[in-house]
Design a protein around this motif. Structure first.
Motif, PDB file in Angstrom:
ATOM      1  N   LEU A 222      -8.592  -2.777   0.460  1.00 15.90           N
ATOM      2  CA  LEU A 222      -7.652  -1.665   0.389  1.00 15.90           C
ATOM      3  C   LEU A 222      -8.077  -0.580  -0.597  1.00 15.90           C
ATOM      4  CD1 LEU A 222      -4.286  -3.673   0.466  1.00 15.90           C
ATOM      5  CD2 LEU A 222      -5.289  -2.324   2.321  1.00 15.90           C
TER       6      LEU A 222
ATOM      7  N   ALA B 134      -4.780   2.831   4.994  1.00 18.22           N
ATOM      8  CA  ALA B 134      -5.805   3.246   4.042  1.00 18.22           C
ATOM      9  C   ALA B 134      -6.885   4.089   4.721  1.00 18.22           C
ATOM     10  CB  ALA B 134      -6.426   2.025   3.374  1.00 18.22           C
TER      11      ALA B 134
ATOM     12  N   TYR C 111       0.859  -1.184   0.000  1.00 17.53           N
ATOM     13  CA  TYR C 111       0.000   0.000   0.000  1.00 17.53           C
ATOM     14  C   TYR C 111       0.895   1.235   0.000  1.00 17.53           C
ATOM     15  CZ  TYR C 111      -3.859   3.142   0.975  1.00 17.53           C
ATOM     16  OH  TYR C 111      -4.792   4.137   0.876  1.00 17.53           O
TER      17      TYR C 111
END
Length: 594
Positions: free
Chosen positions: A336, A289, A265
């Motif tokens: 995500l 996130a 991420y």
């Protein structure tokens, strides 16, 4: 600059940081003698099994994240073994269990640590098996200094060993007594196991020797001893009852460590890498996130708004862990995604949530396990005897640290970097196998004995482990390898550390030394799977005004000792420099480098 307990190390040759100084020194000695980061990490990993036997052992497991400068990529080495072929929900239900015991043979999965370490050594290392095992053999034969926590851990299960686990008493109660702090504790049987392993793995090439060693471990005398012990003995476990084991020689022979792609991420110019959802690692990414929608950089670091926001994000991410994670088809892309997290972020209000609220990624309906009651007469929690050596070897409910896991980070002058979190096979987890000098792990306690869940028990499946090494790139280049022991707290303490670097502007040692906090809002991954909704632990170095404001918002804040939460270590590349830092809590973690 904040107060730090020790300097952030800076150099350009190599750095090692970990949870025990003997492992860090061992890793650094390998770098000094021409080995690379992979050689150093493997040697240090085997030393950790001897130096911290209450936190990990040869019968445990290890996930590893690494950057190979030659390959220019991050890889995950999965050293997490699977469940035995006969480990079914029906089998455990037939024994009157509704959760897997936290100790004993029924909680064992295939020991994956050996396979994981050797796979990394074979593919990316340069040293031989004999060379990387030499320091561990030395300490097993000659003894390691007994930490106060080793002594305290053995004392806590002394009665269990003497009454029910005599093979463990023979190994860990020399002369029939709990080893005193600052004495030496040896394990000559383990040393003999490693010497025999080397002798039976002779080959003309390094790679051939390592392949032969894995075969000896998983098909030869080690596997035979494990299978016989599991099939022919029965021991009292944390259910209060006596049970045998399920692991067989076929289970060991049919398993091997794997190399996988990381889940990633991007957050504020950094790419964070974690294991897949067979571990809890993605929960770190889910927290990022969620937090991306808040301006943490403009929030008072460790102020009430900051702690509240991070804690509430953790509650949401870990609720998803309970509903969605496991060795299964997990909707990580949806979990995500920006749209999903925008919706979830709206659940974070000004007051503390008391509910466990998993989301519906991609419109899927979440399903939570039926969490067991903790009454002493509940199914699977027999009242025949008060459980001893309960499954979670981490932070107790009152904040007392009983031990937990290990961690090691390495970066070398060639550009290679490693983060590894070995655990399992704790001396207090399962009876010692007398011919080998170590015990089996208990990671199967993280399965649910309920059908249809991602983390339901299935033959061959990996348990949804808490072990969670961390890795981060900056501008596409390796920047940071870090991690901590701590069970369910790993991806809270590690996140706090990471945010302190990115938003707090702290250096590695400052971020490690900063006051820590975590929540127990969600169910524990360990027997007996309890939770404490709304509870937040904070080190009492946090400003009292912050604590008062958190309580006003509905958090049940429990202040802990000022240096009691988190045991992080880290190494980094920063321009032309290599850096390292380690945790002072517990007085055993150390970094070394030059």
């Amino acid at each position: 600059m904040l107060f730090t307990t020790r300097p952030e190390l800076t150099g350009d040759f190599g750095m090692v940081a970990g949870t025990h100084w003997l492992a860090s020194a061992t890793g650094m000695s390998v770098l000094e003698r021409g080995g690379n980061a992979f050689d150093a990490a493997v040697a240090a990993g085997f030393v950790l099994q001897v130096a911290e036997p209450h936190l990990n052992g040869p019968g445990g497991e290890v996930p590893i994240l690494l950057w190979s400068e030659a390959e220019q990529r991050v890889s995950v080495v999965c050293g997490q073994g699977g469940a035995p072929a006969t480990a079914t929900i029906e089998r455990y239900a037939g024994l009157g269990l509704d959760i897997v015991p936290g100790t004993g043979l029924l909680a064992a999965t295939v020991p994956g640590a050996f396979g994981g370490w050797l796979l990394m050594l074979e593919r990316w290392g340069t040293w031989s098996l004999a060379d990387v095992l030499a320091p561990a053999i030395h300490y097993a034969e000659n003894g390691v200094p007994v930490l106060e926590r080793i002594s305290a851990t053995i004392a806590s299960v002394e009665g269990l060993f003497k009454e029910d686990w005599p093979t463990s008493a023979a190994t860990w109660l020399p002369g029939g007594n709990v080893p005193a702090p600052r004495t030496k504790l040896a394990n000559p049987v383990l040393a003999a196991t490693y010497r025999r392993l080397i002798a039976e793995s002779a080959a003309s090439t390094r790679e051939g020797q390592l392949a032969a060693a894995r075969k000896v471990w998983y098909e030869g005398f080690v596997a035979e001893a494990i299978a016989e012990f599991s099939a022919t003995t029965a021991w009292r476990d944390s259910s209060g009852e006596v049970h045998g084991g399920l692991l067989t020689g076929d289970d060991l022979a049919g398993w091997s460590a794997t190399v996988e792609e990381p889940l990633t991420y991007d957050y504020h110019g950094h790419t964070v890498c974690k294991t897949g959802p067979w571990g809890q690692g993605p929960v770190f990414l889910q927290q990022l996130a969620l937090l991306e929608g808040f301006d943490l950089g403009a929030t008072d670091f460790l102020g009430a708004d900051y702690v509240h926001t991070v804690t509430e994000a953790a509650k949401l991410a870990f609720a998803d862990r309970e509903a969605w994670y496991g060795d299964a088809d997990v909707p990580t892309s949806d979990l995500l995604s920006k749209a999903y997290n925008a919706d979830r972020r709206r659940l974070i209000g000004t007051e503390a949530s008391q509910d466990l609220r998993p989301g519906a990624p991609g419109g899927r309906t979440p399903r939570l396990p039926v969490f067991p009651t903790l009454a002493s007469d509940a199914p699977g929690l027999s009242g025949a005897r008060a459980p001893q050596g309960v499954g979670e070897p981490t932070v107790a409910r009152d904040g007392t640290v009983r031990g937990d896991t290990c961690h090691i980070d390495v970066v070398d002058r060639f550009g290679n970097m490693i983060s590894a979190t070995p655990s399992g096979g704790w001396l207090q987890s399962s009876p010692t196998i007398p011919g080998l000098g170590f015990c089996l792990g208990t990671r199967a306690q993280m399965f649910w004995l309920q059908e249809g869940l991602p983390a339901s028990l299935r033959p061959g499946a990996r348990p949804r482990t808490t072990l969670s090494p961390s890795f981060a790139l900056r501008d596409g280049r390796p920047w940071l390898a870090f991690g901590t022991p701590g069970g369910d707290q790993q991806d809270q303490w590690s996140l706090n550390f990471f945010l302190a670097l990115v938003h707090g502007g702290l250096n590695l040692q400052e971020a490690i030394d900063a006051p820590m906090f975590h929540t127990e809002h969600f169910p524990s991954s360990f027997f007996p799977r309890g939770s404490r909704p709304g509870v937040v632990h904070v080190e009492d170095r946090v400003d009292p005004g912050v604590v008062a404001e958190l309580r006003r918002r509905g958090h049940e804040v429990e202040a802990q000792d000022p240096w009691s939460l988190g045991r992080l270590s880290a190494v980094a590349r920063d321009g032309d420099f290599l850096k390292a830092a380690a945790n002072p809590r517990g007085a055993q973690g150390y970094a070394a480098g030059r």
